[in-house]
Design an enzyme around this catalytic site. Sequence first.
Site, PDB file in Angstrom:
ATOM      1  N   ARG A   1      56.660  58.997  27.029  1.00 13.40           N
ATOM      2  CA  ARG A   1      57.804  59.505  26.257  1.00 13.40           C
ATOM      3  C   ARG A   1      57.997  58.682  24.994  1.00 13.40           C
ATOM      4  O   ARG A   1      58.942  58.892  24.256  1.00 13.40           O
ATOM      5  CB  ARG A   1      59.076  59.485  27.128  1.00 13.40           C
ATOM      6  CG  ARG A   1      58.987  60.440  28.310  1.00 13.40           C
ATOM      7  CD  ARG A   1      60.295  60.515  29.082  1.00 13.40           C
ATOM      8  NE  ARG A   1      60.072  60.987  30.446  1.00 13.40           N
ATOM      9  CZ  ARG A   1      60.048  62.262  30.800  1.00 13.40           C
ATOM     10  NH1 ARG A   1      60.240  63.195  29.920  1.00 13.40           N
ATOM     11  NH2 ARG A   1      59.828  62.601  32.066  1.00 13.40           N
TER      12      ARG A   1
ATOM     13  N   LYS B   1      53.872  56.304  20.143  1.00  8.17           N
ATOM     14  CA  LYS B   1      52.541  56.408  20.757  1.00  8.17           C
ATOM     15  C   LYS B   1      52.038  57.849  20.676  1.00  8.17           C
ATOM     16  O   LYS B   1      50.872  58.093  20.403  1.00  8.17           O
ATOM     17  CB  LYS B   1      52.603  55.996  22.229  1.00  8.17           C
ATOM     18  CG  LYS B   1      52.591  54.510  22.456  1.00  8.17           C
ATOM     19  CD  LYS B   1      52.394  54.307  23.935  1.00  8.17           C
ATOM     20  CE  LYS B   1      52.576  52.889  24.351  1.00  8.17           C
ATOM     21  NZ  LYS B   1      52.547  52.766  25.806  1.00  8.17           N
TER      22      LYS B   1
ATOM     23  N   ASP C   1      48.331  52.611  28.656  1.00 10.97           N
ATOM     24  CA  ASP C   1      49.093  51.395  28.908  1.00 10.97           C
ATOM     25  C   ASP C   1      48.512  50.336  27.993  1.00 10.97           C
ATOM     26  O   ASP C   1      47.297  50.192  27.873  1.00 10.97           O
ATOM     27  CB  ASP C   1      49.040  50.955  30.371  1.00 10.97           C
ATOM     28  CG  ASP C   1      50.194  49.998  30.664  1.00 10.97           C
ATOM     29  OD1 ASP C   1      51.353  50.351  30.369  1.00 10.97           O
ATOM     30  OD2 ASP C   1      49.950  48.889  31.169  1.00 10.97           O
ATOM     31  N   SER C   2      49.399  49.652  27.316  1.00 11.90           N
ATOM     32  CA  SER C   2      48.917  48.736  26.283  1.00 11.90           C
ATOM     33  C   SER C   2      49.837  47.547  26.192  1.00 11.90           C
ATOM     34  O   SER C   2      50.940  47.546  26.754  1.00 11.90           O
ATOM     35  CB  SER C   2      48.874  49.466  24.939  1.00 11.90           C
ATOM     36  OG  SER C   2      50.130  50.063  24.680  1.00 11.90           O
TER      37      SER C   2
ATOM     38  N   LYS D   1      45.718  51.104  10.172  1.00  9.45           N
ATOM     39  CA  LYS D   1      45.972  50.589  11.531  1.00  9.45           C
ATOM     40  C   LYS D   1      45.086  51.312  12.548  1.00  9.45           C
ATOM     41  O   LYS D   1      44.494  50.676  13.416  1.00  9.45           O
ATOM     42  CB  LYS D   1      47.464  50.728  11.913  1.00  9.45           C
ATOM     43  CG  LYS D   1      47.726  50.210  13.317  1.00  9.45           C
ATOM     44  CD  LYS D   1      49.150  50.349  13.819  1.00  9.45           C
ATOM     45  CE  LYS D   1      49.189  49.988  15.308  1.00  9.45           C
ATOM     46  NZ  LYS D   1      50.470  50.245  15.953  1.00  9.45           N
TER      47      LYS D   1
ATOM     48  N   HIS E   1      43.625  48.764  18.819  1.00  9.68           N
ATOM     49  CA  HIS E   1      43.201  48.924  20.211  1.00  9.68           C
ATOM     50  C   HIS E   1      43.288  50.387  20.628  1.00  9.68           C
ATOM     51  O   HIS E   1      42.390  50.919  21.249  1.00  9.68           O
ATOM     52  CB  HIS E   1      44.104  48.039  21.088  1.00  9.68           C
ATOM     53  CG  HIS E   1      45.572  48.175  20.788  1.00  9.68           C
ATOM     54  ND1 HIS E   1      46.078  48.141  19.524  1.00  9.68           N
ATOM     55  CD2 HIS E   1      46.648  48.409  21.604  1.00  9.68           C
ATOM     56  CE1 HIS E   1      47.390  48.315  19.557  1.00  9.68           C
ATOM     57  NE2 HIS E   1      47.760  48.477  20.809  1.00  9.68           N
ATOM     58  N   ARG E   2      44.409  51.067  20.239  1.00 14.00           N
ATOM     59  CA  ARG E   2      44.578  52.474  20.639  1.00 14.00           C
ATOM     60  C   ARG E   2      43.566  53.349  19.911  1.00 14.00           C
ATOM     61  O   ARG E   2      42.973  54.252  20.500  1.00 14.00           O
ATOM     62  CB  ARG E   2      46.019  52.927  20.366  1.00 14.00           C
ATOM     63  CG  ARG E   2      46.418  54.184  21.078  1.00 14.00           C
ATOM     64  CD  ARG E   2      47.924  54.397  21.110  1.00 14.00           C
ATOM     65  NE  ARG E   2      48.604  53.315  21.796  1.00 14.00           N
ATOM     66  CZ  ARG E   2      49.241  52.318  21.178  1.00 14.00           C
ATOM     67  NH1 ARG E   2      49.339  52.288  19.873  1.00 14.00           N
ATOM     68  NH2 ARG E   2      49.779  51.346  21.883  1.00 14.00           N
TER      69      ARG E   2
HETATM   70  P1  IMP Z   1      53.723  50.301  27.499  1.00 14.83           P
HETATM   71  O1  IMP Z   1      52.266  50.575  27.264  1.00 14.83           O
HETATM   72  O2  IMP Z   1      54.584  51.486  27.290  1.00 14.83           O
HETATM   73  O3  IMP Z   1      53.958  49.569  28.783  1.00 14.83           O
HETATM   74  O4  IMP Z   1      54.242  49.314  26.368  1.00 14.83           O
HETATM   75  C1  IMP Z   1      53.437  48.409  25.758  1.00 14.83           C
HETATM   76  C2  IMP Z   1      54.239  47.595  24.761  1.00 14.83           C
HETATM   77  O5  IMP Z   1      53.289  46.767  24.077  1.00 14.83           O
HETATM   78  C3  IMP Z   1      54.904  48.434  23.668  1.00 14.83           C
HETATM   79  O6  IMP Z   1      56.180  48.856  24.010  1.00 14.83           O
HETATM   80  C4  IMP Z   1      54.919  47.437  22.511  1.00 14.83           C
HETATM   81  O7  IMP Z   1      55.949  46.497  22.640  1.00 14.83           O
HETATM   82  C5  IMP Z   1      53.576  46.724  22.720  1.00 14.83           C
HETATM   83  N1  IMP Z   1      52.517  47.443  21.973  1.00 14.83           N
HETATM   84  C6  IMP Z   1      51.532  48.246  22.478  1.00 14.83           C
HETATM   85  N2  IMP Z   1      50.777  48.760  21.494  1.00 14.83           N
HETATM   86  C7  IMP Z   1      51.295  48.277  20.334  1.00 14.83           C
HETATM   87  C8  IMP Z   1      50.965  48.486  18.962  1.00 14.83           C
HETATM   88  O8  IMP Z   1      50.051  49.234  18.572  1.00 14.83           O
HETATM   89  N3  IMP Z   1      51.735  47.808  18.085  1.00 14.83           N
HETATM   90  C9  IMP Z   1      52.755  46.985  18.447  1.00 14.83           C
HETATM   91  N4  IMP Z   1      53.131  46.795  19.696  1.00 14.83           N
HETATM   92  C10 IMP Z   1      52.405  47.433  20.648  1.00 14.83           C
END
Ligand code: IMP
Length: 203
Positions: A8, A12, A69-70, A177, A182-183
């Site tokens: 959500r 992302k 997940d990141s 970016k 990574h994404r």
């Molecule tokens: P989740 O994958 O929703 O558990 O959240 C991962 C968290 O890592 C995000 O809410 C950000 O705080 C951080 N994060 C992940 N990818 C990025 C990015 O591309 N830029 C900045 N922060 C990121």
Amino acid sequence: MDIVLATRNKKKIEEIKRIIVDLPITILSLEDYPDCPEVVEDKDTFEGNAVKKAVEVCRCTGKPALADDSGLEVDALGGAPGVYSARYAPDASGGNDPKNYEKLLLDLKHAPDEQRGARFVCCLALAFPDGGFKTFFGYAPGRIGREPRGKRGFGYDPVFIPKGHGPTFAEMTAEEKDRLSHRGKAIEKLSEFLRSSVVYKQN
Ligand code: IMP
């Protein structure tokens, strides 16, 4: 082929849609399935959480589901905040709250340049209605700056300087970016898989 994005997080969703744009795939979101319950991210690896989210959303929607997940791994903190990146500052309202990177800057206040190495990690999981799934990883190496710079992106972008570059992710255009992130790298692997996979050709 329809794929439901199991997140959500609007930022992302924007990033994934932007990068996956050249494939004949219809991206649906959880907004299209309001009855699907929120998936609890309680695993201690990126892969564990991504697979859990993708499998549960696939089960609920009956369609292939893609979860991300990141997070950020910082050398001087032994890989923290890692899977807890969205909730690093105890009072943060979510992954986009500046309180997370403010806490990080404070924790690294005394860390010299050579100890400010970090990397973003992304695991994408694609789950299929037959119970199978595939994972794709992407990494963005870099370092943590000394103060926030830039207004674009989200999360830790204002304090993350990708390797070999001067500006932070938040000072780059979306396209810059995507090329380094990574994404972006994980989505590139996913795209290769979709282009060549039997599932894709059959649909
Ligand atoms: P989740 O994958 O929703 O558990 O959240 C991962 C968290 O890592 C995000 O809410 C950000 O705080 C951080 N994060 C992940 N990818 C990025 C990015 O591309 N830029 C900045 N922060 C990121």
